[in-house]
Write a protein that holds these residues in place. Structure first.
Motif, short mmCIF file in Angstrom:
data_model
loop_
_atom_site.label_atom_id
_atom_site.label_comp_id
_atom_site.label_asym_id
_atom_site.label_seq_id
_atom_site.Cartn_x
_atom_site.Cartn_y
_atom_site.Cartn_z
N THR A 102 47.73 -27.35 89.07
CA THR A 102 48.12 -28.00 87.81
C THR A 102 49.62 -28.24 87.66
OG1 THR A 102 48.37 -25.92 86.60
CG2 THR A 102 46.16 -26.93 86.61
N ALA A 103 50.43 -27.80 88.59
CA ALA A 103 51.88 -27.85 88.43
C ALA A 103 52.40 -29.25 88.12
CB ALA A 103 52.58 -27.29 89.67
N LEU A 104 51.98 -30.24 88.89
CA LEU A 104 52.47 -31.60 88.67
C LEU A 104 52.06 -32.11 87.29
CD1 LEU A 104 53.98 -34.06 89.72
CD2 LEU A 104 51.82 -34.84 90.74
N LYS A 105 50.81 -31.89 86.92
CA LYS A 105 50.32 -32.34 85.61
C LYS A 105 51.05 -31.63 84.47
CE LYS A 105 46.12 -31.36 84.54
NZ LYS A 105 44.75 -31.15 84.15
N ASP A 106 51.31 -30.33 84.61
CA ASP A 106 52.01 -29.57 83.57
C ASP A 106 53.44 -30.06 83.39
OD1 ASP A 106 49.76 -28.00 83.17
OD2 ASP A 106 50.50 -26.33 84.37
N LYS A 107 54.09 -30.46 84.49
CA LYS A 107 55.49 -30.88 84.45
C LYS A 107 55.68 -32.35 84.08
CE LYS A 107 57.59 -27.56 87.55
NZ LYS A 107 58.61 -27.45 88.60
N THR A 108 54.61 -33.11 84.11
CA THR A 108 54.72 -34.55 83.82
C THR A 108 53.80 -34.96 82.68
OG1 THR A 108 53.13 -35.08 85.59
CG2 THR A 108 55.47 -35.14 86.17
N VAL A 109 52.54 -35.14 82.98
CA VAL A 109 51.58 -35.68 82.01
C VAL A 109 51.48 -34.82 80.75
CG1 VAL A 109 49.14 -36.28 81.65
CG2 VAL A 109 50.24 -36.78 83.85
N LYS A 110 51.28 -33.52 80.91
CA LYS A 110 51.14 -32.67 79.73
C LYS A 110 52.46 -32.54 78.97
CE LYS A 110 47.82 -29.41 79.86
NZ LYS A 110 47.11 -28.19 80.32
N LYS A 111 53.55 -32.51 79.69
CA LYS A 111 54.86 -32.48 79.03
C LYS A 111 55.04 -33.72 78.16
CE LYS A 111 59.74 -32.36 80.19
NZ LYS A 111 60.64 -32.66 81.28
N GLU A 112 54.66 -34.88 78.68
CA GLU A 112 54.75 -36.13 77.92
C GLU A 112 53.80 -36.12 76.71
OE1 GLU A 112 54.02 -39.21 80.81
OE2 GLU A 112 55.82 -38.67 81.94
N ILE A 113 52.62 -35.57 76.88
CA ILE A 113 51.66 -35.46 75.77
C ILE A 113 52.26 -34.61 74.65
CG2 ILE A 113 49.47 -34.38 75.07
CD1 ILE A 113 48.35 -35.31 77.83
N TYR A 114 52.79 -33.45 74.99
CA TYR A 114 53.33 -32.54 73.99
C TYR A 114 54.57 -33.14 73.32
CZ TYR A 114 50.23 -29.25 76.41
OH TYR A 114 49.15 -28.65 76.98
N GLN A 115 55.38 -33.82 74.09
CA GLN A 115 56.57 -34.48 73.55
C GLN A 115 56.16 -35.55 72.54
OE1 GLN A 115 60.12 -35.65 76.06
NE2 GLN A 115 59.15 -37.65 75.80
N ALA A 116 55.22 -36.42 72.91
CA ALA A 116 54.77 -37.50 72.02
C ALA A 116 54.09 -36.94 70.77
CB ALA A 116 53.82 -38.43 72.77
N ALA A 117 53.43 -35.80 70.90
CA ALA A 117 52.74 -35.19 69.75
C ALA A 117 53.70 -34.50 68.79
CB ALA A 117 51.70 -34.19 70.25
N GLY A 118 54.92 -34.22 69.25
CA GLY A 118 55.91 -33.58 68.38
C GLY A 118 55.94 -32.07 68.48
N VAL A 119 55.44 -31.49 69.58
CA VAL A 119 55.49 -30.04 69.77
C VAL A 119 56.96 -29.66 69.98
CG1 VAL A 119 54.74 -28.09 71.20
CG2 VAL A 119 53.18 -30.02 70.78
N SER A 120 57.50 -28.84 69.10
CA SER A 120 58.95 -28.61 69.08
C SER A 120 59.48 -27.76 70.23
CB SER A 120 59.37 -28.02 67.74
OG SER A 120 58.78 -26.76 67.57
N GLU A 121 58.64 -26.94 70.84
CA GLU A 121 59.11 -26.11 71.94
C GLU A 121 58.03 -26.01 73.01
OE1 GLU A 121 61.09 -21.68 72.68
OE2 GLU A 121 60.94 -22.49 70.65
#
Length: 186
Positions: A102-121
């Motif tokens: 999951t490393a690549l997905k955690d560092k890219t796709v999921k990071k982008e999802i959380y950023q777009a959703a407004g997760v502050s940290e």
């Protein structure tokens, strides 16, 4: 007597694509998640906020689709968005613990999802390297604010095991770097 089927599959749905997350990651993954979750839970006593570990779907665009991810550790404070096995609000904190699968997905796709959703940290934690990257949401973008690699040999010049880390929105929630990686051998 009926035979029990081993058909439970852990999966996520991103952009309509289902990602199989089975089998489970290495045991170190679970230890790190448990360490972080236990510290959060201890500090959240008598709070409206709740900490979840690998057991709650985060539906990040419920108004658009039925996509969801399963964060390793998630802190939520708006309970009205909890329903069944899912949360549809904006988590205040998410940590993803890396595994080879999951490393690549955690560092890219999921990071982008959380950023777009407004997760502050957002934390990306690596049990193998005993490392933590801490991202803060600033002006709708994640900025890497802290990066640590545990050095727990007191004789080493870079010793940092007693470094205290806190959650930006919850400064009373603190943990030492060594506590995050407790029981993780090099």
């Amino acid at each position: 007597m009926a035979e029990l089927k081993e058909d439970y599959r852990k999966e996520e749905r991103i952009n309509g694509i289902v990602y199989d997350m089975s089998p489970s990651a290495d045991y170190r993954h679970g230890i790190v998640n448990s360490n972080i979750h236990a510290i959060l839970k201890q500090h959240l006593k008598n709070s409206l906020c709740l900490s979840f570990m690998e057991n709650l779907d985060y539906r990040y665009q419920p108004e658009k689709n039925n996509d969801y991810v399963i964060p390793d550790v998630m802190l939520i404070c708006d309970r009205k968005h909890l329903k069944g096995g899912a949360y549809t609000g904006v988590p205040r904190f998410i940590a993803e613990t890396l595994s080879p699968a999951t490393a690549l997905k955690d560092k890219t796709v999921k990071k982008e999802i959380y950023q777009a959703a407004g997760v502050s940290e957002y934390w990306i934690v690596s049990p193998k390297e005993r490392a933590v990257e801490i991202y803060y949401l600033e002006q709708d973008n994640y900025i890497l604010k802290y990066s640590y690699i545990l050095q727990d040999d007191p004789e080493d010049i870079y010793y940092n095991a007693d470094t205290v880390i806190y959650l930006r929105e919850f400064p009373n929630i603190t943990m030492k770097l060594e506590e995050i990686f407790e029981n993780i051998e090099v």
